[in-house]
Scaffold this active site. Structure first.
Site, PDB file in Angstrom:
ATOM      1  N   PHE A 132       0.629  -1.098   0.004  1.00 47.50           N
ATOM      2  CA  PHE A 132      -0.116   0.097  -0.054  1.00 47.50           C
ATOM      3  C   PHE A 132       0.896   1.227  -0.034  1.00 47.50           C
ATOM      4  CE2 PHE A 132      -3.890   2.232   1.460  1.00 47.50           C
ATOM      5  CZ  PHE A 132      -4.669   1.957   0.518  1.00 47.50           C
ATOM      6  N   THR A 164       3.659  -4.433  -4.070  1.00 48.30           N
ATOM      7  CA  THR A 164       4.981  -4.365  -3.063  1.00 48.30           C
ATOM      8  C   THR A 164       5.957  -4.169  -3.863  1.00 48.30           C
ATOM      9  OG1 THR A 164       5.628  -6.631  -3.495  1.00 48.30           O
ATOM     10  CG2 THR A 164       3.958  -6.417  -1.619  1.00 48.30           C
ATOM     11  N   GLY A 168       4.854   2.316 -16.916  1.00 50.90           N
ATOM     12  CA  GLY A 168       3.876   3.049 -16.242  1.00 50.90           C
ATOM     13  C   GLY A 168       2.553   3.122 -16.974  1.00 50.90           C
ATOM     14  N   ASP A 176      16.764  -0.455 -13.515  1.00 48.98           N
ATOM     15  CA  ASP A 176      15.576  -0.308 -13.702  1.00 48.98           C
ATOM     16  C   ASP A 176      14.979  -0.679 -15.097  1.00 48.98           C
ATOM     17  OD1 ASP A 176      12.581   0.408 -12.850  1.00 48.98           O
ATOM     18  OD2 ASP A 176      13.106   1.847 -14.367  1.00 48.98           O
ATOM     19  N   LYS A 207      12.910  -4.121 -16.729  1.00 48.13           N
ATOM     20  CA  LYS A 207      11.741  -3.692 -17.652  1.00 48.13           C
ATOM     21  C   LYS A 207      12.058  -4.654 -19.183  1.00 48.13           C
ATOM     22  CE  LYS A 207      10.255   0.416 -15.380  1.00 48.13           C
ATOM     23  NZ  LYS A 207      10.556   1.785 -15.508  1.00 48.13           N
TER      24      LYS A 207
END
Lengths: 166, 331
Positions: B11, B92, B150, B217, B221
């Site tokens: 969260f 998470t 995104g 990162d 991806k």
């Protein structure tokens, strides 16, 4: 390399084939053939303009074969470098022997460094350079950039190459 | 009307974005026959549980005020294993070394026969084959559009929208932090360290920026793209990675004088996966500035297709998660 050639043919059948044969024999790649049948030369011959790609060491053989078959070679214009590339280098470019870096590209015989812009902000800070490389073909340009990358690995330089443009 | 019971595990920014989007789009979801009921939410410390449906607005404001989700101490993994529901929304944080709790959660979800929609790159970048095989074994859906780019549709664009096309190669900018730093270095003629500090101040870069600026990162991806779009069986170690830390403002100016920008480009081409700073012609569609991401695929029928959009952000990433949820349950 790309060769552009002006020839003069006799006005009898089979001359055009005779003119193209040496190019094909030495595995040249024909780009264009313009046959000026309507424009006679004062000697009554027919001008033909050829453009083809060929390995540079075969050009003299082609010219001799043409002349042996009675075809007049009026002019030959070679354009050696068809591809132009740009890369950026970052690191201690000068202190890792910039002359050696350039020589290694120039000595390939298929590519040359034709322009170099160097920025050295401060002593002990990495320099940046933009390098322009000309090469005989797309494949050889990639080969030259690969070579530059392997030199850069040894000298701890970063090579920034262009993206592929489709 | 089909009732879908879901848990939100994690969260942080993305998990909260999902809760907000589910609230905002509740009427729309009902209009297409989906009744979403969130039966549990867990963060790393606490949880809230209600089989009749958690009050999302209440949990969101509670998290804002107290920093916790609820009063229960049950873990996300336990929720997945013990509570009856259809969908696990796994948000998470990414752990790129081990896959972390995300991997445990996904495998637990599949073992329990639940579907998974996730924004967590780690498990898929590390163990794509294992995760997908586990989903297949249990007949579960596993969708992960939010892991790459995104808000931009990347995986669904190539796999669903362009169905029938063979994707030949792809390249793009998949990290907004790097794009921001490089764009600002060029604009201000400022060194890397200075623009990294600015990005950190604005919350665009993390305190430890290495995950972004070293290209890790982007590489993660690309592994997901390589496996899901190109059918490769790649993992992180198959990627050659160069980050942006050595780029100088002088290099950016020299490139600019020749008509190029320098961008951190990720590409999958000819079976190779590569992340490196590249020269991009200023007029090229990949030359986008700020924190934008951009993605271009070469296909056999449609030719090149390029899309650009926001590669990060709470609501933007939740948008990708919502689209995955809808595509699983609308039929």
């Amino acid at each position: 390399m790309r060769v552009s050639m002006d020839l003069e043919l006799k006005d009898i059948p089979g001359q055009l084939v005779l003119a193209l044969k040496p190019v094909s024999e030495f595995k040249g790649n024909l780009i264009s053939v313009v046959h000026h049948h309507e424009k006679r030369t004062p000697r009554g011959k027919i001008p033909v303009h050829l453009v083809f790609e060929i390995k540079s060491d075969h050009l003299d053989n082609i010219i001799s074969l043409l002349e042996e078959s009675g075809i007049s070679v009026v002019s030959v214009d070679e354009k050696r470098y068809l591809e132009h590339g740009a890369v950026i280098l970052i690191g201690h470019i000068v202190h890792t022997d910039i002359q050696d870096t350039i020589d290694k590209i120039d000595n390939t015989g298929y590519a040359e460094v034709v322009d170099l812009n160097l920025a050295m902000p401060r002593i002990n800070r990495p320099s940046s350079a933009s390098l322009k490389i000309d090469a005989v073909s797309k494949e050889y340009l990639s080969a030259a950039i690969e070579l530059l990358k392997s030199i850069a690995r040894d000298k701890d330089l970063l090579v920034i190459e262009p993206i592929r443009v489709n | 009307m089909k009732t879908i019971r879901a848990s939100i595990i994690g969260f942080g920014a993305v998990g909260r974005g999902v809760a907000q989007v589910l609230l905002d789009k509740n009427d729309y979801l009902r209009s297409i026959g989906i009744d979403m009921k969130v039966i549990a939410i867990a963060d790393s410390r606490t949880a809230v549980i209600d089989p009749h449906g958690v009050d999302l607005a209440c949990v969101l404001s509670g998290k804002k005020e107290t920093g916790t989700v609820g009063s229960k101490t049950i873990s996300g993994t336990e929720i997945i294993r013990t509570m009856d529901h259809e969908l696990v929304i796994e948000t998470t944080p990414t752990n790129i070394e081990t896959g972390g709790v995300g991997l445990v959660n996904m495998l637990a979800a599949f073992e329990s026969g639940r579907d998974v929609v996730t924004s967590n790159k780690g498990p898929l970048a590390l163990k794509y084959g294992e995760v997908i095989a586990a989903a297949k074994r249990s007949g579960s859906h596993c969708r992960f559009e939010a892991t790459v780019g995104g808000a931009m549709p990347v995986i669904n664009l190539a796999c669903d929208v362009l169905a029938g096309n063979r994707v030949i190669s792809m390249e793009g900018i998949f990290n907004g932090t790097c794009n921001y730093i490089l764009s600002r270095m060029m604009e201000e003629q400022a060194p890397y360290e200075q623009m990294l500090a600015e990005a950190q101040e604005l919350g665009i870069a993390e305190k430890d920026p290495s995950y972004d600026v070293e290209g890790i990162d982007t590489a993660s991806k690309l592994v997901i793209v390589a496996n899901s779009i190109f059918g490769m069986n790649a993992s992180y170690k198959d990627v050659t990675v160069t980050g942006i830390t050595r780029i100088t403002p002088e290099a950016l100016s020299l490139a600019n004088a020749d008509g190029f920008a320098i961008k951190l480009i990720g590409e999958v081409n000819d079976g190779k996966i590569n992340v490196a700073p590249k020269l991009v012609p200023l007029s090229h569609p990949l030359s986008v500035g700020g924190t934008l991401n951009v993605f271009s695929v070469q296909t056999d029928l449609a030719g090149p297709i390029t899309i650009t959009g926001r590669g990060a952000g709470s609501i933007e990433t939740a948008s990708a998660i919502l689209s995955d949820i809808i595509s699983i349950y609308k039929n």
